[in-house]
Design an enzyme around this catalytic site. Structure first.
Site, PDB file in Angstrom:
ATOM      1  N   HIS A 199       0.819  -1.228   0.000  1.00  0.00           N
ATOM      2  CA  HIS A 199       0.000   0.000   0.000  1.00  0.00           C
ATOM      3  C   HIS A 199       0.850   1.273   0.000  1.00  0.00           C
ATOM      4  O   HIS A 199       0.310   2.362  -0.208  1.00  0.00           O
ATOM      5  CB  HIS A 199      -0.941   0.024   1.213  1.00  0.00           C
ATOM      6  CG  HIS A 199      -1.981  -1.055   1.191  1.00  0.00           C
ATOM      7  ND1 HIS A 199      -2.796  -1.280   0.095  1.00  0.00           N
ATOM      8  CD2 HIS A 199      -2.333  -1.988   2.119  1.00  0.00           C
ATOM      9  CE1 HIS A 199      -3.613  -2.301   0.360  1.00  0.00           C
ATOM     10  NE2 HIS A 199      -3.346  -2.752   1.577  1.00  0.00           N
ATOM     11  N   ASP A 204      -2.634 -10.588  -2.554  1.00  0.00           N
ATOM     12  CA  ASP A 204      -3.208 -10.094  -1.298  1.00  0.00           C
ATOM     13  C   ASP A 204      -4.672  -9.721  -1.568  1.00  0.00           C
ATOM     14  O   ASP A 204      -5.024  -9.304  -2.667  1.00  0.00           O
ATOM     15  CB  ASP A 204      -2.413  -8.856  -0.842  1.00  0.00           C
ATOM     16  CG  ASP A 204      -2.804  -8.376   0.538  1.00  0.00           C
ATOM     17  OD1 ASP A 204      -2.074  -8.692   1.489  1.00  0.00           O
ATOM     18  OD2 ASP A 204      -3.844  -7.680   0.659  1.00  0.00           O
ATOM     19  N   HIS A 222      -6.288  -7.278  -0.663  1.00  0.00           N
ATOM     20  CA  HIS A 222      -6.447  -5.837  -0.905  1.00  0.00           C
ATOM     21  C   HIS A 222      -5.701  -5.432  -2.175  1.00  0.00           C
ATOM     22  O   HIS A 222      -4.651  -6.003  -2.487  1.00  0.00           O
ATOM     23  CB  HIS A 222      -5.902  -5.047   0.293  1.00  0.00           C
ATOM     24  CG  HIS A 222      -6.551  -5.401   1.585  1.00  0.00           C
ATOM     25  ND1 HIS A 222      -5.982  -6.291   2.485  1.00  0.00           N
ATOM     26  CD2 HIS A 222      -7.741  -5.016   2.107  1.00  0.00           C
ATOM     27  CE1 HIS A 222      -6.802  -6.425   3.526  1.00  0.00           C
ATOM     28  NE2 HIS A 222      -7.870  -5.677   3.327  1.00  0.00           N
ATOM     29  N   ASP A 230      -4.270 -12.875   3.377  1.00  0.00           N
ATOM     30  CA  ASP A 230      -5.623 -12.461   3.754  1.00  0.00           C
ATOM     31  C   ASP A 230      -6.646 -12.808   2.669  1.00  0.00           C
ATOM     32  O   ASP A 230      -7.827 -12.526   2.815  1.00  0.00           O
ATOM     33  CB  ASP A 230      -5.670 -10.965   4.117  1.00  0.00           C
ATOM     34  CG  ASP A 230      -4.877 -10.106   3.161  1.00  0.00           C
ATOM     35  OD1 ASP A 230      -4.458 -10.604   2.096  1.00  0.00           O
ATOM     36  OD2 ASP A 230      -4.655  -8.911   3.480  1.00  0.00           O
TER      37      ASP A 230
END
Ligand SMILES: [Zn+2]
Length: 332
Positions: A141, A178, A180, A265
């Site tokens: 991120h 991931d 996200h 995740d």
């Protein structure tokens, strides 16, 4: 399709760590906490078959010049000063509501980026074809300009730039599984034709980016591929979309190295997730990836830990990714 992986003899694979990574302290209740790495290492060490082909390496921390290939000087200084402030105040400093910096976080962040670099360099050098950087804080991120979403520096981007600068990799493919969207990695390479970025992620979800129409800009137009997935997506549909996007990326781009932003995740039950993969599915996806990049990238794949917040599950996921790297069948 998975038979060749199981029928070949095992291959050595590297696990890269650094003790400073886990001194990054986010407090007792933060999901990206200090329980993650020990649980993952425990899971790996319980698998004797895997341990017998695992090459464990301690990374050299990244240099500031490595960070500056990706991030602005202001970003680097902000993280270093936040860690100094945490030391002075004797408490965690928050860069945003999610992103913590403790007194040891500067050293941890350099170590974490160093693990990603070491994994990429090991794969490029060919001593082992595959490597996994078991590191934190995570990175995908963090944008060019700012830390965010638990991430201080973009480890996978720093590794890509380092092997481009110093290890003879002209073109790098980054695959981000991931749950996200890897907005920071997308940001770093959005206009860059030498780094292709492929992200599969839950959508809509944090951080809000990652729609299909984000495809890159300028000379990098078409080099970014986003695969947004609805909540509850299971293994069969995920794999179909994964292979479709991977094949499309490899049809027009021949990487010298593949990096994976390996977030766990995406596993079912993750408190920050919503997809329904199981650890064995990650073995399948990793095997699929290795089969497809055996020629273009000579099978050179380095994975870097991102998210994954149920430590026991993440450990099982790591074991299955490493077993696929080692050409061992999935864990029972
Ligand atoms: Zn994540």
């Amino acid at each position: 399709m998975s038979a060749p992986a199981a029928s070949r003899s095992p291959s050595p694979t590297a696990l890269v760590t650094h003790p400073a990574c886990n001194r990054h302290d986010t407090g007792p209740t933060h999901p990206e906490g200090q329980a993650r790495l020990p649980a993952m290492l425990d899971a790996v060490r319980r698998d004797a078959e895997l341990a017998s082909v695992l090459v464990e390496r301690e990374a050299t921390p990244a240099l500031e010049e490595d960070l500056l290939r990706v991030h602005t000087p202001e970003h680097v200084i902000a993280v270093r000063e936040a860690a100094a402030e945490a030391r002075r105040r004797g408490q965690i400093v928050w860069l945003d509501p999610d992103t913590a910096v403790s007194s040891a976080s500067w050293e941890a962040a350099l170590a974490s980026a160093g693990c990603a670099i070491a994994a990429a360099e090991l794969a490029m050098a060919g001593e082992v074809p595959t490597a996994f950087a078991l590191c934190r804080p995570p990175g995908h991120h963090a944008t060019v300009h700012r830390p965010m979403g638990f991430c201080l520096f973009n480890n996978v981007a720093v590794a890509a730039r380092r092997v481009q600068a110093r290890a003879g990799a002209d073109r790098v493919l980054i695959v981000d599984w991931d749950v996200h969207h890897g907005n920071g990695t997308q940001d770093v390479f959005y206009a860059d034709p030498t780094v292709a970025f492929l992200s599969l992620h839950l959508f809509p979800h944090y951080p809000g980016t990652g729609s299909e129409d984000e495809r890159g800009a300028g000379a990098g137009r078409g080099m970014t591929r986003n695969v947004p997935l609805p909540p509850g997506t299971g293994a069969a549909e995920y794999r179909r979309r994964f292979l479709e996007a991977l094949d499309a990326a490899l049809a027009s781009f021949e990487p010298d190295l593949v990096l994976v932003s390996a977030g766990f995740d995406c596993l079912a039950g993750d408190p920050l997730g919503g997809l329904l993969l199981e650890p064995a599915d990650l073995h399948q996806l990793t095997t699929d990836l290795l089969e497809r990049v055996r020629r273009p990238a000579k099978g050179r794949v380095a994975a870097v830990l991102e998210g994954g917040y149920v430590p026991g599950r993440v450990g099982l996921g790591l074991v299955d990714v490493l077993r696929a790297f080692a050409r061992l069948p999935k864990a029972r």
